[in-house]
Motif scaffolding. Sequence first.
Motif, mmCIF file in Angstrom:
data_model
loop_
_atom_site.group_PDB
_atom_site.id
_atom_site.type_symbol
_atom_site.label_atom_id
_atom_site.label_comp_id
_atom_site.label_asym_id
_atom_site.label_seq_id
_atom_site.Cartn_x
_atom_site.Cartn_y
_atom_site.Cartn_z
ATOM 1 N N ILE A 135 0.865 -1.177 0.000
ATOM 2 C CA ILE A 135 0.000 0.000 0.000
ATOM 3 C C ILE A 135 0.900 1.223 0.000
ATOM 4 N N ILE A 136 0.690 2.102 -0.954
ATOM 5 C CA ILE A 136 1.455 3.341 -1.049
ATOM 6 C C ILE A 136 0.529 4.504 -0.735
ATOM 7 N N GLU A 137 0.849 5.247 0.306
ATOM 8 C CA GLU A 137 0.124 6.465 0.645
ATOM 9 C C GLU A 137 0.955 7.630 0.137
ATOM 10 N N TYR A 138 0.414 8.342 -0.839
ATOM 11 C CA TYR A 138 1.212 9.328 -1.568
ATOM 12 C C TYR A 138 0.299 10.433 -2.074
ATOM 13 N N GLY A 139 0.679 11.675 -1.806
ATOM 14 C CA GLY A 139 -0.073 12.821 -2.327
ATOM 15 C C GLY A 139 -1.523 12.833 -1.913
ATOM 16 N N GLY A 140 -1.807 12.330 -0.724
ATOM 17 C CA GLY A 140 -3.176 12.315 -0.232
ATOM 18 C C GLY A 140 -4.016 11.158 -0.734
ATOM 19 N N LYS A 141 -3.408 10.219 -1.438
ATOM 20 C CA LYS A 141 -4.128 9.062 -1.961
ATOM 21 C C LYS A 141 -3.519 7.774 -1.409
ATOM 22 N N ARG A 142 -4.364 6.765 -1.362
ATOM 23 C CA ARG A 142 -3.954 5.459 -0.841
ATOM 24 C C ARG A 142 -4.096 4.431 -1.965
ATOM 25 N N PHE A 143 -2.944 3.956 -2.475
ATOM 26 C CA PHE A 143 -2.911 3.039 -3.612
ATOM 27 C C PHE A 143 -2.602 1.618 -3.135
ATOM 28 N N LEU A 144 -3.387 0.672 -3.595
ATOM 29 C CA LEU A 144 -3.088 -0.745 -3.375
ATOM 30 C C LEU A 144 -2.430 -1.275 -4.641
ATOM 31 N N VAL A 145 -1.213 -1.792 -4.500
ATOM 32 C CA VAL A 145 -0.425 -2.233 -5.650
ATOM 33 C C VAL A 145 -0.353 -3.757 -5.682
ATOM 34 N N ASP A 146 -0.654 -4.327 -6.837
ATOM 35 C CA ASP A 146 -0.488 -5.752 -7.118
ATOM 36 C C ASP A 146 -1.058 -6.653 -6.022
ATOM 37 N N PRO A 147 -2.377 -6.598 -5.824
ATOM 38 C CA PRO A 147 -2.991 -7.335 -4.716
ATOM 39 C C PRO A 147 -3.051 -8.847 -4.933
ATOM 40 N N MET A 148 -2.326 -9.568 -4.112
ATOM 41 C CA MET A 148 -2.442 -11.025 -3.993
ATOM 42 C C MET A 148 -3.022 -11.271 -2.601
ATOM 43 N N LEU A 149 -4.305 -11.562 -2.525
ATOM 44 C CA LEU A 149 -5.032 -11.507 -1.259
ATOM 45 C C LEU A 149 -5.550 -12.860 -0.789
ATOM 46 N N GLY A 150 -5.227 -13.928 -1.488
ATOM 47 C CA GLY A 150 -5.687 -15.251 -1.090
ATOM 48 C C GLY A 150 -4.961 -15.779 0.136
ATOM 49 N N ALA A 151 -5.553 -16.785 0.751
ATOM 50 C CA ALA A 151 -4.936 -17.411 1.918
ATOM 51 C C ALA A 151 -3.683 -18.192 1.518
ATOM 52 N N LYS A 152 -2.850 -18.464 2.486
ATOM 53 C CA LYS A 152 -1.641 -19.262 2.263
ATOM 54 C C LYS A 152 -1.999 -20.569 1.558
ATOM 55 N N GLY A 153 -1.213 -20.894 0.508
ATOM 56 C CA GLY A 153 -1.404 -22.149 -0.199
ATOM 57 C C GLY A 153 -2.598 -22.219 -1.108
ATOM 58 N N THR A 154 -3.162 -21.070 -1.487
ATOM 59 C CA THR A 154 -4.380 -21.047 -2.293
ATOM 60 C C THR A 154 -4.169 -21.597 -3.700
ATOM 61 N N PHE A 155 -3.015 -21.304 -4.308
ATOM 62 C CA PHE A 155 -2.817 -21.775 -5.679
ATOM 63 C C PHE A 155 -1.510 -22.558 -5.823
ATOM 64 N N ALA A 156 -1.403 -23.248 -6.946
ATOM 65 C CA ALA A 156 -0.349 -24.234 -7.157
ATOM 66 C C ALA A 156 1.037 -23.599 -7.221
ATOM 67 N N PRO A 157 2.079 -24.405 -7.001
ATOM 68 C CA PRO A 157 3.446 -23.895 -7.142
ATOM 69 C C PRO A 157 3.713 -23.446 -8.567
ATOM 70 N N PHE A 158 4.555 -22.429 -8.718
ATOM 71 C CA PHE A 158 5.071 -22.136 -10.045
ATOM 72 C C PHE A 158 6.015 -23.269 -10.438
ATOM 73 N N PRO A 159 5.988 -23.717 -11.704
ATOM 74 C CA PRO A 159 6.786 -24.885 -12.107
ATOM 75 C C PRO A 159 8.264 -24.542 -12.273
ATOM 76 N N MET A 160 9.063 -25.572 -12.431
ATOM 77 C CA MET A 160 10.501 -25.448 -12.733
ATOM 78 C C MET A 160 11.243 -24.656 -11.663
ATOM 79 N N THR A 161 10.920 -24.952 -10.396
ATOM 80 C CA THR A 161 11.548 -24.216 -9.297
ATOM 81 C C THR A 161 12.349 -25.113 -8.368
#
Length: 252
Positions: free
Chosen positions: A12-38
């Motif tokens: 969250i960036i609070e800047y110039g009187g505004k509150r911006f939410l950047v790149d929201p990943m809001l799911g619970a832990k373990g919600t989606f699969a692993p990225f492959p080749m890791t």
Amino acid sequence: MKITQIRNATVIIEYGGKRFLVDPMLGAKGTFAPFPMTGNELRNPLVELPMPVAEILQGIDAVIITHTHLDHIDPTALEIMDKRLPVFVQDNKDAGFMRKHCFTNVSILGEDTRFGDVQMTKTPGKHGTFPMILLAGHTCGIIFRNDKEQTLYLAGDTIWYHGVETTLDKYSPEVILINAGGNKFKGFRPVIMHEKDVLEVHRHMPKSILVATHLEGVNHNTVTRKELCKFAETNDFSDKLLIPDDGQTISL
């Protein structure tokens, strides 16, 4: 300005009187699969959110999506965010993606995008090297400017390359928010900045404050907070690097 580290690249960036939410990943832990080749099978996100989702979304004026990878905008965020919120994206493709998910107030970032008293300028990014960049696709960064604030550069998912260098030369940002987790896939170079790239940013802008994000959130991160902190100490720039924990707010 205030920067609150939520998790991974979500801030969250609070800047110039505004509150911006950047790149929201809001799911619970373990919600989606692993990225492959890791080399691991850890489900994403790796950690829980540091606060309730309702607290994260409270008072948000606008949402910024630097690109639409799962670890930057996940199904949970698409479902629960207010569809009337102003959303800023990098291009027509991402605008279509957000509109497909019923968001009604979507704008494409440009050279002079205004939101209240905040001026935003889209900047280029390079999401890895060939051939991974063909899979990773386009991404962007953003310059934030306001008469009463220091200039902020949100670098986004990019490696250190001439486009970042040109942005630094052109705007001379006093604060630089860096996705620094060194995310990579087996057999390939990182697709975002790692320790040595962060050092290159510092060497180019030695007076600027660097804030590291995109750490320890997903299974293809390779740089930890502890490792980045030690690297900065060894290379004598720890006084210019801030590495917030999840849930921590930095005032600048």
